[in-house]
Design a protein around this motif. Sequence first.
Motif, PDB file in Angstrom:
ATOM      1  N   GLY A   5       0.808  -1.217   0.000  1.00 13.77           N
ATOM      2  CA  GLY A   5       0.000   0.000   0.000  1.00 13.77           C
ATOM      3  C   GLY A   5       0.835   1.257   0.000  1.00 13.77           C
ATOM      4  N   SER A   6       2.102   1.121  -0.382  1.00 15.55           N
ATOM      5  CA  SER A   6       2.953   2.306  -0.367  1.00 15.55           C
ATOM      6  C   SER A   6       2.939   3.008  -1.724  1.00 15.55           C
ATOM      7  N   VAL A   7       3.388   4.255  -1.709  1.00 11.21           N
ATOM      8  CA  VAL A   7       3.438   5.071  -2.913  1.00 11.21           C
ATOM      9  C   VAL A   7       4.915   5.290  -3.254  1.00 11.21           C
ATOM     10  N   THR A   8       5.265   5.100  -4.515  1.00  9.37           N
ATOM     11  CA  THR A   8       6.658   5.251  -4.929  1.00  9.37           C
ATOM     12  C   THR A   8       6.777   6.262  -6.055  1.00  9.37           C
ATOM     13  N   ARG A   9       7.776   7.135  -5.953  1.00 12.80           N
ATOM     14  CA  ARG A   9       8.062   8.076  -7.018  1.00 12.80           C
ATOM     15  C   ARG A   9       9.548   8.031  -7.311  1.00 12.80           C
ATOM     16  N   LYS A  10       9.884   8.275  -8.562  1.00  4.51           N
ATOM     17  CA  LYS A  10      11.284   8.442  -8.933  1.00  4.51           C
ATOM     18  C   LYS A  10      11.487   9.895  -9.326  1.00  4.51           C
ATOM     19  N   GLN A  60      18.510   6.195 -15.456  1.00  6.52           N
ATOM     20  CA  GLN A  60      19.269   7.397 -15.142  1.00  6.52           C
ATOM     21  C   GLN A  60      19.200   7.692 -13.654  1.00  6.52           C
ATOM     22  N   LEU A  61      20.187   8.454 -13.211  1.00  6.25           N
ATOM     23  CA  LEU A  61      20.312   8.789 -11.804  1.00  6.25           C
ATOM     24  C   LEU A  61      19.010   9.386 -11.255  1.00  6.25           C
ATOM     25  N   HIS A  62      18.485   8.812 -10.180  1.00  6.20           N
ATOM     26  CA  HIS A  62      17.246   9.328  -9.600  1.00  6.20           C
ATOM     27  C   HIS A  62      17.186   9.037  -8.107  1.00  6.20           C
ATOM     28  N   VAL A  63      16.296   9.738  -7.445  1.00  9.25           N
ATOM     29  CA  VAL A  63      16.018   9.455  -6.042  1.00  9.25           C
ATOM     30  C   VAL A  63      14.715   8.668  -6.016  1.00  9.25           C
ATOM     31  N   LEU A  64      14.770   7.496  -5.433  1.00  6.71           N
ATOM     32  CA  LEU A  64      13.582   6.660  -5.289  1.00  6.71           C
ATOM     33  C   LEU A  64      12.948   7.014  -3.949  1.00  6.71           C
ATOM     34  N   ASP A  71       0.674  11.985   0.474  1.00  8.56           N
ATOM     35  CA  ASP A  71       1.099  13.162   1.246  1.00  8.56           C
ATOM     36  C   ASP A  71       2.553  13.057   1.676  1.00  8.56           C
ATOM     37  N   ALA A  72       2.927  11.874   2.153  1.00 11.89           N
ATOM     38  CA  ALA A  72       4.305  11.674   2.622  1.00 11.89           C
ATOM     39  C   ALA A  72       5.282  11.874   1.472  1.00 11.89           C
ATOM     40  N   VAL A  73       4.933  11.325   0.314  1.00 10.23           N
ATOM     41  CA  VAL A  73       5.802  11.450  -0.860  1.00 10.23           C
ATOM     42  C   VAL A  73       5.888  12.903  -1.311  1.00 10.23           C
ATOM     43  N   GLU A  74       4.758  13.607  -1.293  1.00  4.77           N
ATOM     44  CA  GLU A  74       4.758  15.032  -1.656  1.00  4.77           C
ATOM     45  C   GLU A  74       5.641  15.836  -0.697  1.00  4.77           C
ATOM     46  N   THR A  75       5.580  15.508   0.577  1.00  7.06           N
ATOM     47  CA  THR A  75       6.411  16.179   1.579  1.00  7.06           C
ATOM     48  C   THR A  75       7.890  15.974   1.267  1.00  7.06           C
ATOM     49  N   LEU A  87      16.456  20.748  -8.940  1.00  4.86           N
ATOM     50  CA  LEU A  87      15.759  19.473  -9.132  1.00  4.86           C
ATOM     51  C   LEU A  87      14.434  19.641  -9.846  1.00  4.86           C
ATOM     52  N   MET A  88      13.824  20.809  -9.703  1.00  3.54           N
ATOM     53  CA  MET A  88      12.497  20.979 -10.258  1.00  3.54           C
ATOM     54  C   MET A  88      12.483  20.945 -11.785  1.00  3.54           C
ATOM     55  N   SER A  89      13.667  21.008 -12.404  1.00  2.00           N
ATOM     56  CA  SER A  89      13.690  20.832 -13.851  1.00  2.00           C
ATOM     57  C   SER A  89      13.811  19.355 -14.223  1.00  2.00           C
ATOM     58  N   GLY A  90      13.932  18.509 -13.219  1.00  2.00           N
ATOM     59  CA  GLY A  90      13.999  17.070 -13.476  1.00  2.00           C
ATOM     60  C   GLY A  90      12.603  16.497 -13.596  1.00  2.00           C
ATOM     61  N   ARG A  91      12.509  15.313 -14.179  1.00  2.00           N
ATOM     62  CA  ARG A  91      11.175  14.739 -14.316  1.00  2.00           C
ATOM     63  C   ARG A  91      10.896  13.781 -13.166  1.00  2.00           C
ATOM     64  N   VAL A  92       9.633  13.676 -12.828  1.00  2.00           N
ATOM     65  CA  VAL A  92       9.207  12.758 -11.765  1.00  2.00           C
ATOM     66  C   VAL A  92       8.507  11.593 -12.426  1.00  2.00           C
ATOM     67  N   GLY A  93       8.998  10.405 -12.192  1.00  2.00           N
ATOM     68  CA  GLY A  93       8.385   9.217 -12.770  1.00  2.00           C
ATOM     69  C   GLY A  93       7.543   8.527 -11.732  1.00  2.00           C
TER      70      GLY A  93
END
Length: 101
Positions: A5-10, A60-64, A71-75, A87-93
């Motif tokens: 039930g977790s949320v993941t972003r790259k 490519q280099l990313h923060v997982l 909410d936690a991921v957005e924080t 970082l804001m010019s990077g893409r979020v996958g």
Amino acid sequence: SAMSGSVTRKLYLPIQQHPGTNFVGVIIGPRGSTMRRLQESSGCSLAVRGSREASSAEDQLHVLITGANEDAVETALASLAQLVPELMSGRVGDDEQEEES
């Protein structure tokens, strides 16, 4: 291992656009202290993955970022953006969309 039930972003690091920025060094911090602080403040787990020389976009280099909910991921994303504005010019996958096309 991902929590159920977790949320993941790259969050991909825009190293091409900002070759002079040491994203990884800034995010991890001295002896990992910055990354620990981000993890504690957001409640997410963070990991730097991928490679600078990766041929495919996915590797490519990313923060997982893995969090209990959106909410936690957005924080965590907001904290990273404050830390490294470039970082804001990077893409979020979104990790959910991994089926091969």
